[in-house]
Structures are given as structure tokens and as C-alpha cells.
Design a protein around this motif. Structure first.
Motif, short mmCIF file in Angstrom:
data_model
loop_
_atom_site.label_atom_id
_atom_site.label_comp_id
_atom_site.label_asym_id
_atom_site.label_seq_id
_atom_site.Cartn_x
_atom_site.Cartn_y
_atom_site.Cartn_z
N VAL A 236 -84.03 5.48 2.66
CA VAL A 236 -83.84 4.04 2.61
C VAL A 236 -82.48 3.74 2.02
N VAL A 237 -81.68 2.98 2.75
CA VAL A 237 -80.40 2.50 2.23
C VAL A 237 -80.65 1.16 1.56
N LEU B 87 -74.97 0.16 -3.80
CA LEU B 87 -75.38 0.81 -2.55
C LEU B 87 -75.82 2.24 -2.84
N ARG B 88 -76.99 2.61 -2.34
CA ARG B 88 -77.48 3.96 -2.55
C ARG B 88 -78.48 4.34 -1.48
N VAL B 89 -78.72 5.65 -1.34
CA VAL B 89 -79.75 6.17 -0.45
C VAL B 89 -80.89 6.69 -1.32
N GLU B 90 -82.09 6.19 -1.08
CA GLU B 90 -83.26 6.69 -1.79
C GLU B 90 -84.12 7.48 -0.81
N VAL B 91 -84.55 8.66 -1.23
CA VAL B 91 -85.41 9.51 -0.41
C VAL B 91 -86.85 9.33 -0.90
N LEU B 92 -87.71 8.86 -0.02
CA LEU B 92 -89.10 8.57 -0.37
C LEU B 92 -90.05 9.58 0.27
N ASN C 21 -73.83 9.62 6.17
CA ASN C 21 -72.72 9.53 7.12
C ASN C 21 -72.53 8.09 7.61
N GLU C 22 -73.63 7.38 7.82
CA GLU C 22 -73.53 5.99 8.26
C GLU C 22 -72.87 5.12 7.19
N ILE C 23 -73.17 5.40 5.93
CA ILE C 23 -72.54 4.65 4.84
C ILE C 23 -71.03 4.90 4.86
N GLU C 24 -70.64 6.14 5.05
CA GLU C 24 -69.21 6.48 5.09
C GLU C 24 -68.51 5.73 6.22
N ALA C 25 -69.19 5.63 7.37
CA ALA C 25 -68.59 4.97 8.53
C ALA C 25 -68.60 3.45 8.42
N ALA C 26 -69.35 2.93 7.44
CA ALA C 26 -69.50 1.47 7.33
C ALA C 26 -68.78 0.89 6.12
N GLN C 27 -67.79 1.61 5.58
CA GLN C 27 -67.12 1.14 4.37
C GLN C 27 -66.48 -0.24 4.54
N LYS C 28 -65.91 -0.48 5.71
CA LYS C 28 -65.26 -1.77 5.97
C LYS C 28 -66.28 -2.91 5.88
N GLN C 29 -67.45 -2.71 6.50
CA GLN C 29 -68.49 -3.75 6.50
C GLN C 29 -69.10 -3.91 5.10
#
Length: 206
Positions: free
Chosen positions: A200-201, A184-189, A167-175
Motif C-alpha cells: 500500500v502506497v 510518502l511510504r510503502v507499507e507491506v501488509l 519503482n512507481e514512486i521513483e517514476a512519479a517524483q514530479k507528480q
């Protein structure tokens, strides 16, 4: 007063021959953390699981020179400096009492691969690091503008986030576009290893 969570069995495997140093840091944080305003009063029963292991699980992702923004209690900076003595860590923290704590721990734990810089991220010279990390500092839309400029071209952001990472990635598209982040990806560790996984983003800075 709540009691410190017993050390989970997986801790020794994750820290390897650095486990005694990790134990010393965790004990110091348990002993002084609440009194010095570093951790909340409810954190002791989950200190290992939620904070120490949540940080160390990301240790294999780092190399070269790394900045930890808003290092605070040393999560993840001190933990990662313990686990990865082959990496050079700069812990960036503006608050004097936290800077004092971080320097005390670096001295006590003999971490020759870590230094503390008392500064706001915005005041650090740009393009200074191979990787920039942060944990529990702010949402991506405010974190990207203060972290991405510190990364050398071709370097990486490796940001420890919570369940809302997508959700944070979606909200940060402009930045994301403004600072030209790629891959850009989310890794689950820690799946199957830790009781609570770490998200981890990661992104390359062009």
C-alpha cells in the motif's frame, strides 16, 4: 471451467462477523464475474487469495469518508465496505455495466454504507473525501493527478499496488512534488498472514 479457490482459513479472522457477507460477494463474483467482464477466466482459482484477501487486509487503514477510484468488480471497494461498515464508501466507476454490477451487489448485500457514482475521477468535485484509494488502476504517475485532488487537506491517499510500488514512486517524483504529497511510504501488509502480501502506497495530502 476452472473452479473457485477454497476459502482460506484466515478469511474468517479478517472479516470477523462480516464473513458471511464476504462469502456471498465472492460467490456472486465467481458465478458472474467472467461472463460480465469483471474478472478474467484465470482468476477463479485465486479469487480469495489474490483479490478478496488482498483487499480486506487493508481494511484497518480507513476511516471517515473514502472514495474508491475505478472500483470495477468491487475490488477493493465492495470488499472494504463489507469489512468496515463504520466507514462511508463512494465507489467511482465510469463504465455502465460495472456500475450496474456494483449497485446490484450493494443492494443484495445490504451495504448501507456504500454508494456508486458513475463518473471519471477527473469529474468528481475536489476535496470531497478523507481518504482516496484505488487498486490495479494505473501507475502512480498517472494515478496521483486524478486521486490527490479529491482528498481534503490533511487527508490521505491509500493506494493498493503491486511488487513494483517502489519503482512507481521513483517514476512519479514530479507528480509527488506537484500535488504536495507528504509522508510518502510503502507499507507491506499481510506478512505471515496471507500467501501474497499487499503493498500500500500511503501519503498525506497537504
Amino acid at each position: 471451467m476452472s473452479e473457485l479457490e477454497p476459502e482460506p482459513g484466515v478469511s474468517a479472522a479478517l472479516f470477523g462477523d462480516r464473513i458471511d457477507v464476504a462469502r456471498a460477494f465472492t460467490a456472486a463474483l465467481a458465478r458472474e464475474g467472467e461472463e460480465r467482464g469483471l474478472i478474467g477466466p484465470l482468476e477463479l482459482p485465486r479469487l480469495w487469495t489474490r483479490h478478496i484477501l488482498n483487499s480486506v487486509i487493508a481494511a484497518p487503514l480507513f476511516h471517515g469518508s473514502v472514495a474508491d477510484i475505478g472500483s470495477g468488480a468491487g475490488l477493493p471497494g465492495i470488499v472494504l465496505a463489507i469489512a468496515r461498515p463504520d466507514v462511508q464508501w463512494t465507489l467511482i466507476e465510469p463504465m455502465e455495466r460495472r456500475v450496474t454490477w456494483l449497485n446490484e451487489q450493494i443492494d443484495a448485500l445490504e451495504l448501507t454504507n456504500a454508494i456508486v457514482l458513475r463518473a471519471r475521477a477527473e469529474d468528481v468535485p475536489p476535496a470531497s473525501f478523507d481518504i482516496v484509494t484505488a487498486r490495479a488502476v494505473s501507475a502512480l504517475r498517472t494515478l496521483i493527478p486524478i486521486t490527490a485532488p479529491l482528498v481534503r487537506d490533511g487527508g490521505e491517499l491509500t493506494l493498493l499496488k503491486g511488487m513494483n510500488a517502489a519503482n512507481e514512486i521513483e517514476a512519479a517524483q514530479k507528480q509527488i512534488k506537484k500535488f504536495r504529497l507528504a509522508d510518502l511510504r510503502v507499507e507491506v501488509l499481510g506478512e505471515g498472514v496471507l500467501p501474497e502480501t499487499t503493498r500500500v502506497v500511503r501519503a498525506r495530502v497537504r
